[in-house]
Design a protein around this motif. Sequence first.
Motif, PDB file in Angstrom:
ATOM      1  N   LEU A 169       0.796  -1.215   0.000  1.00 29.62           N
ATOM      2  CA  LEU A 169       0.000   0.000   0.000  1.00 29.62           C
ATOM      3  C   LEU A 169       0.839   1.280   0.000  1.00 29.62           C
ATOM      4  CD1 LEU A 169      -3.269   0.661   1.950  1.00 29.62           C
ATOM      5  CD2 LEU A 169      -1.440   2.336   1.980  1.00 29.62           C
ATOM      6  N   PRO A 170       1.848   1.425   0.864  1.00 29.82           N
ATOM      7  CA  PRO A 170       2.632   2.670   0.840  1.00 29.82           C
ATOM      8  C   PRO A 170       3.326   2.917  -0.494  1.00 29.82           C
ATOM      9  CG  PRO A 170       2.966   1.530   2.909  1.00 29.82           C
ATOM     10  CD  PRO A 170       2.236   0.571   2.006  1.00 29.82           C
ATOM     11  N   GLU A 171       3.820   1.846  -1.141  1.00 30.45           N
ATOM     12  CA  GLU A 171       4.473   2.016  -2.434  1.00 30.45           C
ATOM     13  C   GLU A 171       3.471   2.453  -3.505  1.00 30.45           C
ATOM     14  OE1 GLU A 171       6.567   0.236   0.301  1.00 30.45           O
ATOM     15  OE2 GLU A 171       5.211  -1.187  -0.639  1.00 30.45           O
ATOM     16  N   VAL A 172       2.274   1.875  -3.454  1.00 32.26           N
ATOM     17  CA  VAL A 172       1.250   2.228  -4.435  1.00 32.26           C
ATOM     18  C   VAL A 172       0.759   3.653  -4.196  1.00 32.26           C
ATOM     19  CG1 VAL A 172      -1.003   1.613  -5.400  1.00 32.26           C
ATOM     20  CG2 VAL A 172       0.588  -0.182  -4.708  1.00 32.26           C
ATOM     21  N   GLU A 173       0.581   4.032  -2.934  1.00 36.18           N
ATOM     22  CA  GLU A 173       0.153   5.402  -2.625  1.00 36.18           C
ATOM     23  C   GLU A 173       1.238   6.403  -3.019  1.00 36.18           C
ATOM     24  OE1 GLU A 173      -1.960   8.717  -1.398  1.00 36.18           O
ATOM     25  OE2 GLU A 173      -2.630   6.690  -1.888  1.00 36.18           O
ATOM     26  N   THR A 174       2.500   6.053  -2.785  1.00 33.21           N
ATOM     27  CA  THR A 174       3.594   6.921  -3.212  1.00 33.21           C
ATOM     28  C   THR A 174       3.585   7.089  -4.723  1.00 33.21           C
ATOM     29  OG1 THR A 174       4.980   6.245  -1.331  1.00 33.21           O
ATOM     30  CG2 THR A 174       6.109   7.196  -3.227  1.00 33.21           C
ATOM     31  N   THR A 175       3.354   5.998  -5.436  1.00 34.32           N
ATOM     32  CA  THR A 175       3.265   6.062  -6.895  1.00 34.32           C
ATOM     33  C   THR A 175       2.096   6.937  -7.327  1.00 34.32           C
ATOM     34  OG1 THR A 175       4.280   3.884  -7.183  1.00 34.32           O
ATOM     35  CG2 THR A 175       2.926   4.694  -8.988  1.00 34.32           C
ATOM     36  N   ARG A 176       0.941   6.768  -6.687  1.00 32.54           N
ATOM     37  CA  ARG A 176      -0.237   7.576  -7.034  1.00 32.54           C
ATOM     38  C   ARG A 176       0.068   9.060  -6.910  1.00 32.54           C
ATOM     39  NH1 ARG A 176      -4.021  10.676  -5.350  1.00 32.54           N
ATOM     40  NH2 ARG A 176      -3.128  10.762  -3.262  1.00 32.54           N
ATOM     41  N   ILE A 179      -7.279  10.506  -9.974  1.00 26.73           N
ATOM     42  CA  ILE A 179      -6.396   9.343  -9.814  1.00 26.73           C
ATOM     43  C   ILE A 179      -6.519   8.908  -8.365  1.00 26.73           C
ATOM     44  CG2 ILE A 179      -4.046   8.455 -10.004  1.00 26.73           C
ATOM     45  CD1 ILE A 179      -3.493  10.730 -11.982  1.00 26.73           C
ATOM     46  N   ARG A 180      -7.215   7.810  -8.158  1.00 21.73           N
ATOM     47  CA  ARG A 180      -7.467   7.311  -6.806  1.00 21.73           C
ATOM     48  C   ARG A 180      -6.741   5.988  -6.582  1.00 21.73           C
ATOM     49  NH1 ARG A 180     -13.376   6.526  -5.270  1.00 21.73           N
ATOM     50  NH2 ARG A 180     -13.733   5.904  -7.446  1.00 21.73           N
ATOM     51  N   ARG A 181      -6.693   5.596  -5.331  1.00 20.98           N
ATOM     52  CA  ARG A 181      -6.156   4.285  -4.968  1.00 20.98           C
ATOM     53  C   ARG A 181      -7.212   3.546  -4.176  1.00 20.98           C
ATOM     54  NH1 ARG A 181      -4.925   2.283  -0.543  1.00 20.98           N
ATOM     55  NH2 ARG A 181      -4.815   4.315   0.479  1.00 20.98           N
ATOM     56  N   ARG A 182      -7.427   2.298  -4.502  1.00 27.87           N
ATOM     57  CA  ARG A 182      -8.269   1.403  -3.697  1.00 27.87           C
ATOM     58  C   ARG A 182      -7.446   0.168  -3.447  1.00 27.87           C
ATOM     59  NH1 ARG A 182     -10.592  -0.677   0.065  1.00 27.87           N
ATOM     60  NH2 ARG A 182     -12.683  -1.595  -0.052  1.00 27.87           N
ATOM     61  N   ALA A 183      -7.109  -0.055  -2.160  1.00 30.80           N
ATOM     62  CA  ALA A 183      -6.179  -1.134  -1.805  1.00 30.80           C
ATOM     63  C   ALA A 183      -4.885  -0.906  -2.584  1.00 30.80           C
ATOM     64  CB  ALA A 183      -6.802  -2.494  -2.085  1.00 30.80           C
ATOM     65  N   LYS A 184      -4.455  -1.889  -3.369  1.00 30.08           N
ATOM     66  CA  LYS A 184      -3.235  -1.721  -4.164  1.00 30.08           C
ATOM     67  C   LYS A 184      -3.541  -1.505  -5.644  1.00 30.08           C
ATOM     68  CE  LYS A 184      -1.093  -5.418  -2.477  1.00 30.08           C
ATOM     69  NZ  LYS A 184       0.016  -6.378  -2.206  1.00 30.08           N
ATOM     70  N   ASN A 234     -19.362   2.443 -11.750  1.00 36.85           N
ATOM     71  CA  ASN A 234     -18.620   2.580 -10.499  1.00 36.85           C
ATOM     72  C   ASN A 234     -17.479   1.570 -10.463  1.00 36.85           C
ATOM     73  OD1 ASN A 234     -17.647   2.781  -7.908  1.00 36.85           O
ATOM     74  ND2 ASN A 234     -19.629   2.583  -6.916  1.00 36.85           N
ATOM     75  N   PRO A 235     -16.209   2.013 -10.491  1.00 39.54           N
ATOM     76  CA  PRO A 235     -15.097   1.052 -10.518  1.00 39.54           C
ATOM     77  C   PRO A 235     -14.990   0.232  -9.237  1.00 39.54           C
ATOM     78  CG  PRO A 235     -14.280   3.279 -10.153  1.00 39.54           C
ATOM     79  CD  PRO A 235     -15.740   3.412 -10.498  1.00 39.54           C
ATOM     80  N   LEU A 236     -15.538   0.734  -8.141  1.00 42.32           N
ATOM     81  CA  LEU A 236     -15.466   0.001  -6.874  1.00 42.32           C
ATOM     82  C   LEU A 236     -16.328  -1.247  -6.888  1.00 42.32           C
ATOM     83  CD1 LEU A 236     -15.475   2.944  -4.301  1.00 42.32           C
ATOM     84  CD2 LEU A 236     -13.528   1.822  -5.420  1.00 42.32           C
ATOM     85  N   LEU A 237     -17.199  -1.366  -7.901  1.00 45.15           N
ATOM     86  CA  LEU A 237     -18.035  -2.562  -8.047  1.00 45.15           C
ATOM     87  C   LEU A 237     -17.406  -3.582  -8.981  1.00 45.15           C
ATOM     88  CD1 LEU A 237     -21.577  -0.928  -8.292  1.00 45.15           C
ATOM     89  CD2 LEU A 237     -20.392  -1.812  -6.265  1.00 45.15           C
ATOM     90  N   HIS A 238     -16.232  -3.266  -9.511  1.00 48.16           N
ATOM     91  CA  HIS A 238     -15.520  -4.231 -10.353  1.00 48.16           C
ATOM     92  C   HIS A 238     -15.265  -5.504  -9.537  1.00 48.16           C
ATOM     93  CE1 HIS A 238     -12.176  -6.074 -12.595  1.00 48.16           C
ATOM     94  NE2 HIS A 238     -12.606  -5.392 -13.637  1.00 48.16           N
ATOM     95  N   PRO A 239     -15.327  -6.681 -10.136  1.00 49.65           N
ATOM     96  CA  PRO A 239     -15.151  -7.933  -9.389  1.00 49.65           C
ATOM     97  C   PRO A 239     -13.882  -8.004  -8.550  1.00 49.65           C
ATOM     98  CG  PRO A 239     -15.935  -8.398 -11.594  1.00 49.65           C
ATOM     99  CD  PRO A 239     -15.669  -6.918 -11.560  1.00 49.65           C
ATOM    100  N   HIS A 240     -12.811  -7.360  -8.978  1.00 48.66           N
ATOM    101  CA  HIS A 240     -11.566  -7.417  -8.209  1.00 48.66           C
ATOM    102  C   HIS A 240     -11.573  -6.466  -7.017  1.00 48.66           C
ATOM    103  CE1 HIS A 240      -9.990 -10.085 -11.132  1.00 48.66           C
ATOM    104  NE2 HIS A 240      -9.796  -9.190 -12.070  1.00 48.66           N
TER     105      HIS A 240
END
Length: 271
Positions: free
Chosen positions: A4-11, A53-58, A121-127
């Motif tokens: 998560l920190p690496e992905v948030e840093t990238t975001r 540009i959002r982050r959800r989990a990784k 809504n991307p938050l409803l994507h199966p993943h």
Amino acid sequence: MPELPEVETTRRGIEAHLLHECIKEIIVRNGRLRWPVPPNLSSLATNQTILSIRRRAKYLLLELKNGTIIIHLGMSGSLRILTEAFPAEKHDHIDLVLQNGIRLRYRDPRRFGAWLWAEGNPLLHPHLATLGPEPLHQEFNADYLSSRIVNKRTAIKQLIMDNHIVVGVGNIYASESLFRAKINPSTAGCELTRPQISVLCEHIKATLTEAIAAGGSTLRDYVDSDGKEGYFMINSYVYGRTGKPCRLCGTPILSIRQGQRATFYCPSCQD
């Protein structure tokens, strides 16, 4: 693996270059990632402005008017901002090119990441739909965690690494958080007291916050959008320190295997 920190840093690193910019094209050199890249991804995104540009989990979510590009870095993926069309190397699989010439380049030697497309809504994507709460959000607290582990005989380290319970607490940060909370990683979830759970939640939040501020951890292929390494690992208490003295008590750090992952802990501080 980027956590998560690496992905948030990238975001945060790519947001300044991509936000509110228009996409010229997406060049896919190799679409055989963990899941196939949609063959029409470029046509879907061309001439679309990146609204957020959002982050959800990784997962990174590049939201456009007509849909969302969902990116996962997998085990070895990284994103770089390029100011010109430098020649692509072997593992540079995808370029997102903006109208202003700047491009976002995706590199992934193991090809275990993903570039997907979601409408609505991307938050409803199966993943994403079944993921637990974000650890830095208010909904992740002692009340919530207690309700999820009260009847669990599973070791607490494996529970806090379960993305259906809470997202983004990967192997490094699980070991570090448990050390700071003085909880043995093998303790069953149902055996934790309410005060222990409260302290653990606090330390998960603090550990991840510190890691984000430090730019993440230095792991093999991880670099941020500027090509810089993260520095959290320099300050780790237990992770990767097997046999070295505990920074607090001097007892040698031990390591065990849990769920096919290495766990590091101090047998004295976390007794």
